[in-house]
Motif scaffolding. Structure first.
Motif, short mmCIF file in Angstrom:
data_model
loop_
_atom_site.label_atom_id
_atom_site.label_comp_id
_atom_site.label_asym_id
_atom_site.label_seq_id
_atom_site.Cartn_x
_atom_site.Cartn_y
_atom_site.Cartn_z
N ARG A 67 22.16 -15.29 -4.44
CA ARG A 67 22.47 -13.87 -4.34
C ARG A 67 21.50 -13.01 -5.13
N LYS A 68 20.97 -13.54 -6.25
CA LYS A 68 20.09 -12.72 -7.08
C LYS A 68 18.82 -12.30 -6.33
N LEU A 69 18.47 -13.07 -5.28
CA LEU A 69 17.27 -12.72 -4.50
C LEU A 69 17.57 -11.72 -3.39
N HIS A 70 18.84 -11.52 -3.06
CA HIS A 70 19.19 -10.63 -1.96
C HIS A 70 18.75 -9.20 -2.24
N LEU A 71 18.75 -8.82 -3.51
CA LEU A 71 18.42 -7.45 -3.88
C LEU A 71 17.07 -7.34 -4.59
N ALA A 72 16.33 -8.44 -4.66
CA ALA A 72 15.02 -8.41 -5.30
C ALA A 72 14.00 -7.76 -4.37
#
Length: 262
Positions: A115-120
């Protein structure tokens, strides 16, 4: 005369990060009696790990939130669509005006990634590609896509909106935080606290981040992935808050998970 308390070294320092950030923002709230204006660059969806969402919803804070990626901005705009105290802008902040692609993992590929990459997102393709490969060994170039976004200098945005004072500045610009800082005179805004994301590939540039904050007259501290600049003597945390946090209040119900690090 003020004497040093020495250094507190918990076994798991990461457990202190959220409470320390909360203490800083509580100090700003108390100092300004709740009349706090936030300038946030890289607001993402305004919800995921966002320290200001509850402040806007419950504490009466106001702000200008800037997010360049259209998909992330859509969620941010929806979140604050009924707010009279929060304005949102869909653009990037840089040292120059123009148009430039911003890179991110698209929605079609996002389910394969943490999930941390979904908004990167970043103006540097290599930064997102490296994060994708670190999360998924079989990541492909197609998992990172560009989207053209407009760029403006921060001083231009502030001038056009008539903003000449800000209480909290927060910058998370995908490795371009220094470029954002160079686009306006931070010292002129009179901010009580400035929070700048500095982690991963940005760590070698930490001295430059610190120099920029110190040039604005701030004392700089590291809290997790962020550098936090504060005006000397500008914030106060009530002693009872500290003693309660460290489990010293008589009759306090102990939270084993929160206190086992000390």
């Amino acid at each position: 005369m003020t004497q040093s308390l020495g250094l507190f070294a918990p076994r798991r320092p990461g457990k202190l990060l959220a409470p320390l950030q909360t203490m800083v923002l509580n100090g700003v709230h108390d100092r300004l009696a709740g009349r706090v204006f936030v300038l946030q660059v890289g607001a993402r969806d305004g919800q995921t790990n966002d320290p200001f969402r509850a402040r806007f919803a419950s504490d009466g804070w106001s702000g200008l939130l800037i997010e360049p990626h259209p998909a992330h901005f859509a969620a941010l705009a929806t979140l604050h669509k009924d707010s009279e105290r929060v304005a949102v802008l869909n653009l990037g902040i840089a040292s120059h005006a123009g148009t430039q692609p911003i890179y991110a993992v698209p929605e079609t590929a996002a389910p394969r990634y943490p999930r941390k990459l979904h908004l990167a997102a970043s103006l540097t393709r290599e930064r997102i590609e490296a994060a994708a490969r670190a999360a998924l060994p079989d990541a492909t170039p197609d998992d990172v896509t560009p989207t053209d976004v407009p760029l403006l200098r921060m001083d231009t945005v502030l001038r056009e909106l008539g903003i000449d004072r800000v209480d909290v500045v927060a910058i998370n610009a995908g490795g371009h935080e220094l470029d954002v800082l160079s686009s306006f005179a931070l010292a002129d805004l009179g901010a009580t606290a400035v929070i700048v994301h500095c982690t991963g590939a940005s760590l070698p540039h930490e001295p430059a981040y610190v120099a920029a904050l110190e040039a604005a007259g701030l004392l700089v501290f590291r809290i997790g992935d962020d550098l936090v600049g504060m005006h000397p003597g500008g914030l106060r945390v009530p002693l009872e808050d500290l003693l309660t946090f460290f489990g010293k209040r008589v009759g306090q119900e102990e939270d084993v998970d929160a206190t086992s690090d000390a």
